[in-house]
Write a protein that holds these residues in place. Structure first.
Motif, PDB file in Angstrom:
ATOM      1  N   SER A 147       0.825  -1.204   0.000  1.00 49.67           N
ATOM      2  CA  SER A 147       0.000   0.000   0.000  1.00 49.67           C
ATOM      3  C   SER A 147       0.864   1.262   0.000  1.00 49.67           C
ATOM      4  O   SER A 147       0.590   2.207  -0.736  1.00 49.67           O
ATOM      5  CB  SER A 147      -0.932  -0.007   1.207  1.00 49.67           C
ATOM      6  N   SER A 148       1.917   1.265   0.810  1.00 47.82           N
ATOM      7  CA  SER A 148       2.828   2.414   0.866  1.00 47.82           C
ATOM      8  C   SER A 148       3.507   2.657  -0.472  1.00 47.82           C
ATOM      9  O   SER A 148       3.833   3.788  -0.811  1.00 47.82           O
ATOM     10  CB  SER A 148       3.892   2.205   1.940  1.00 47.82           C
ATOM     11  N   ALA A 149       3.712   1.577  -1.232  1.00 48.10           N
ATOM     12  CA  ALA A 149       4.339   1.685  -2.554  1.00 48.10           C
ATOM     13  C   ALA A 149       3.322   2.012  -3.645  1.00 48.10           C
ATOM     14  O   ALA A 149       3.671   2.091  -4.821  1.00 48.10           O
ATOM     15  CB  ALA A 149       5.067   0.388  -2.895  1.00 48.10           C
ATOM     16  N   GLY A 150       2.050   2.172  -3.253  1.00 50.47           N
ATOM     17  CA  GLY A 150       1.016   2.506  -4.232  1.00 50.47           C
ATOM     18  C   GLY A 150       0.329   1.311  -4.855  1.00 50.47           C
ATOM     19  O   GLY A 150      -0.444   1.464  -5.795  1.00 50.47           O
ATOM     20  N   LEU A 151       0.606   0.116  -4.362  1.00 48.55           N
ATOM     21  CA  LEU A 151      -0.022  -1.096  -4.891  1.00 48.55           C
ATOM     22  C   LEU A 151      -1.212  -1.453  -4.009  1.00 48.55           C
ATOM     23  O   LEU A 151      -1.063  -1.988  -2.923  1.00 48.55           O
ATOM     24  CB  LEU A 151       0.984  -2.244  -4.952  1.00 48.55           C
ATOM     25  N   ARG A 152      -2.387  -1.137  -4.485  1.00 47.34           N
ATOM     26  CA  ARG A 152      -3.619  -1.318  -3.725  1.00 47.34           C
ATOM     27  C   ARG A 152      -4.242  -2.663  -4.048  1.00 47.34           C
ATOM     28  O   ARG A 152      -4.516  -2.969  -5.190  1.00 47.34           O
ATOM     29  CB  ARG A 152      -4.541  -0.190  -4.160  1.00 47.34           C
ATOM     30  N   LEU A 153      -4.478  -3.482  -3.022  1.00 45.99           N
ATOM     31  CA  LEU A 153      -5.116  -4.788  -3.180  1.00 45.99           C
ATOM     32  C   LEU A 153      -6.544  -4.789  -2.659  1.00 45.99           C
ATOM     33  O   LEU A 153      -7.401  -5.450  -3.207  1.00 45.99           O
ATOM     34  CB  LEU A 153      -4.323  -5.867  -2.428  1.00 45.99           C
ATOM     35  N   ALA A 154      -6.765  -4.065  -1.572  1.00 55.14           N
ATOM     36  CA  ALA A 154      -8.089  -4.034  -0.959  1.00 55.14           C
ATOM     37  C   ALA A 154      -8.997  -3.141  -1.799  1.00 55.14           C
ATOM     38  O   ALA A 154      -8.560  -2.115  -2.311  1.00 55.14           O
ATOM     39  CB  ALA A 154      -7.996  -3.495   0.462  1.00 55.14           C
ATOM     40  N   PRO A 155     -10.257  -3.544  -1.964  1.00 55.66           N
ATOM     41  CA  PRO A 155     -11.167  -2.702  -2.726  1.00 55.66           C
ATOM     42  C   PRO A 155     -11.374  -1.359  -2.041  1.00 55.66           C
ATOM     43  O   PRO A 155     -11.390  -1.283  -0.815  1.00 55.66           O
ATOM     44  CB  PRO A 155     -12.476  -3.495  -2.769  1.00 55.66           C
ATOM     45  N   MET A 156     -11.512  -0.330  -2.841  1.00 58.24           N
ATOM     46  CA  MET A 156     -11.813   0.994  -2.302  1.00 58.24           C
ATOM     47  C   MET A 156     -13.261   0.978  -1.821  1.00 58.24           C
ATOM     48  O   MET A 156     -14.064   0.187  -2.303  1.00 58.24           O
ATOM     49  CB  MET A 156     -11.625   2.058  -3.390  1.00 58.24           C
ATOM     50  N   PRO A 157     -13.624   1.847  -0.877  1.00 55.57           N
ATOM     51  CA  PRO A 157     -15.017   1.880  -0.420  1.00 55.57           C
ATOM     52  C   PRO A 157     -15.961   2.057  -1.599  1.00 55.57           C
ATOM     53  O   PRO A 157     -15.754   2.895  -2.457  1.00 55.57           O
ATOM     54  CB  PRO A 157     -15.044   3.101   0.503  1.00 55.57           C
ATOM     55  N   GLY A 158     -16.977   1.217  -1.651  1.00 49.07           N
ATOM     56  CA  GLY A 158     -17.951   1.277  -2.736  1.00 49.07           C
ATOM     57  C   GLY A 158     -17.640   0.348  -3.891  1.00 49.07           C
ATOM     58  O   GLY A 158     -18.504   0.050  -4.699  1.00 49.07           O
ATOM     59  N   ASP A 159     -16.383  -0.090  -4.022  1.00 50.54           N
ATOM     60  CA  ASP A 159     -16.033  -1.016  -5.097  1.00 50.54           C
ATOM     61  C   ASP A 159     -16.527  -2.402  -4.756  1.00 50.54           C
ATOM     62  O   ASP A 159     -16.566  -2.802  -3.598  1.00 50.54           O
ATOM     63  CB  ASP A 159     -14.505  -1.100  -5.296  1.00 50.54           C
ATOM     64  N   ALA A 160     -16.901  -3.147  -5.766  1.00 49.97           N
ATOM     65  CA  ALA A 160     -17.287  -4.537  -5.551  1.00 49.97           C
ATOM     66  C   ALA A 160     -16.033  -5.338  -5.270  1.00 49.97           C
ATOM     67  O   ALA A 160     -14.988  -5.118  -5.876  1.00 49.97           O
ATOM     68  CB  ALA A 160     -17.998  -5.072  -6.780  1.00 49.97           C
ATOM     69  N   GLY A 161     -16.105  -6.268  -4.343  1.00 45.29           N
ATOM     70  CA  GLY A 161     -14.961  -7.114  -4.032  1.00 45.29           C
ATOM     71  C   GLY A 161     -15.020  -8.398  -4.817  1.00 45.29           C
ATOM     72  O   GLY A 161     -15.911  -8.627  -5.630  1.00 45.29           O
ATOM     73  N   GLY A 162     -14.081  -9.259  -4.591  1.00 52.77           N
ATOM     74  CA  GLY A 162     -14.094 -10.584  -5.173  1.00 52.77           C
ATOM     75  C   GLY A 162     -13.768 -10.656  -6.644  1.00 52.77           C
ATOM     76  O   GLY A 162     -14.344 -11.421  -7.383  1.00 52.77           O
TER      77      GLY A 162
END
Length: 165
Positions: A147-162
Motif C-alpha cells: 500500500s505504501s508503494a502505491g499497490l492497492r489490493l483491498a477494494p476501495m469503499p464502494g467497489d465490488a470485491g471478489g
C-alpha cells in the motif's frame, strides 16, 4: 436516421475488458495483484530464502519493496509448512490463475484492508492455528508495504470485491 458510426459506442463508453479475455487469465489482473501472484509463484519455484541475486530479491528491489521481502517469505513459509493440504501454485510463466493463488492474493487484500476477522477465519480454515497467526501478522506487514508503494489490493469503499474469486 442514425448512421452506423453514430450507433457505435465511443471508446470511453465501452465496457473495458482488460487482458486477453480468457477466463482466469492473469493478464486481466490489476498490477498490484499481478505482483503478488508473480511473487508467490517465484517464491514457490525457488523454495528457499531469497538471496541477494535471486529473481525474487531483484523484483522486490526494483519495486521498492525490499524491506517487505522477509515478511512475504515468512508468510509463504507459514503457508508451505502450515497448510492443511497441498496448495496449487503454478509456475511463473503460466497465464492461468489457480483457485489457491486467487485465495492467497485475496488474503493479501484482506490484510491490506484491515479485515482481520475474515483474514484470520480464512487462514484458520486453510492452516493449522499456529501457522495462521504467523501468516496473518506477516501478510499484514507485507500488504501495508504494498500500500505504501502505491499497490492497492483491498477494494476501495464502494467497489465490488471478489475480482479473483
Amino acid at each position: 436516421m442514425e448512421s452506423a458510426q453514430d450507433q457505435r459506442l465511443s471508446t470511453l463508453q465501452r465496457d473495458p475488458k482488460p487482458g486477453c479475455g480468457r477466463p482466469g487469465c492473469a493478464c486481466a489482473l490489476p498490477v498490484s495483484e499481478r505482483f503478488v501472484l508473480w511473487a508467490l509463484r517465484q517464491w514457490h519455484q525457488d523454495r528457499a530464502l531469497p538471496g541477494e541475486g535471486s529473481i525474487l530479491h531483484r523484483g522486490f528491489k526494483v519495486a521498492g519493496l525490499l524491506e517487505a521481502l522477509p515478511d512475504f517469505a515468512i508468510a509463504m513459509d507459514a503457508f508451505l509448512f502450515g497448510a492443511r493440504r497441498a496448495i496449487e501454485i503454478h509456475v511463473p510463466t503460466c497465464s492461468g490463475v489457480s483457485r489457491d493463488e486467487a485465495v492467497l492474493v485475496a488474503l493479501c487484500g484482506l490484510a491490506q484492508g484491515d479485515f482481520d476477522g475474515p483474514l484470520l477465519a480464512s487462514l484458520d480454515a486453510m492452516m493449522v492455528p499456529t501457522a495462521s497467526r504467523v501468516a496473518a501478522v506477516r501478510l499484514k506487514t507485507f500488504a501495508a508495504a504494498l500500500s505504501s508503494a502505491g499497490l492497492r489490493l483491498a477494494p476501495m469503499p464502494g467497489d465490488a470485491g471478489g475480482r479473483l474469486n
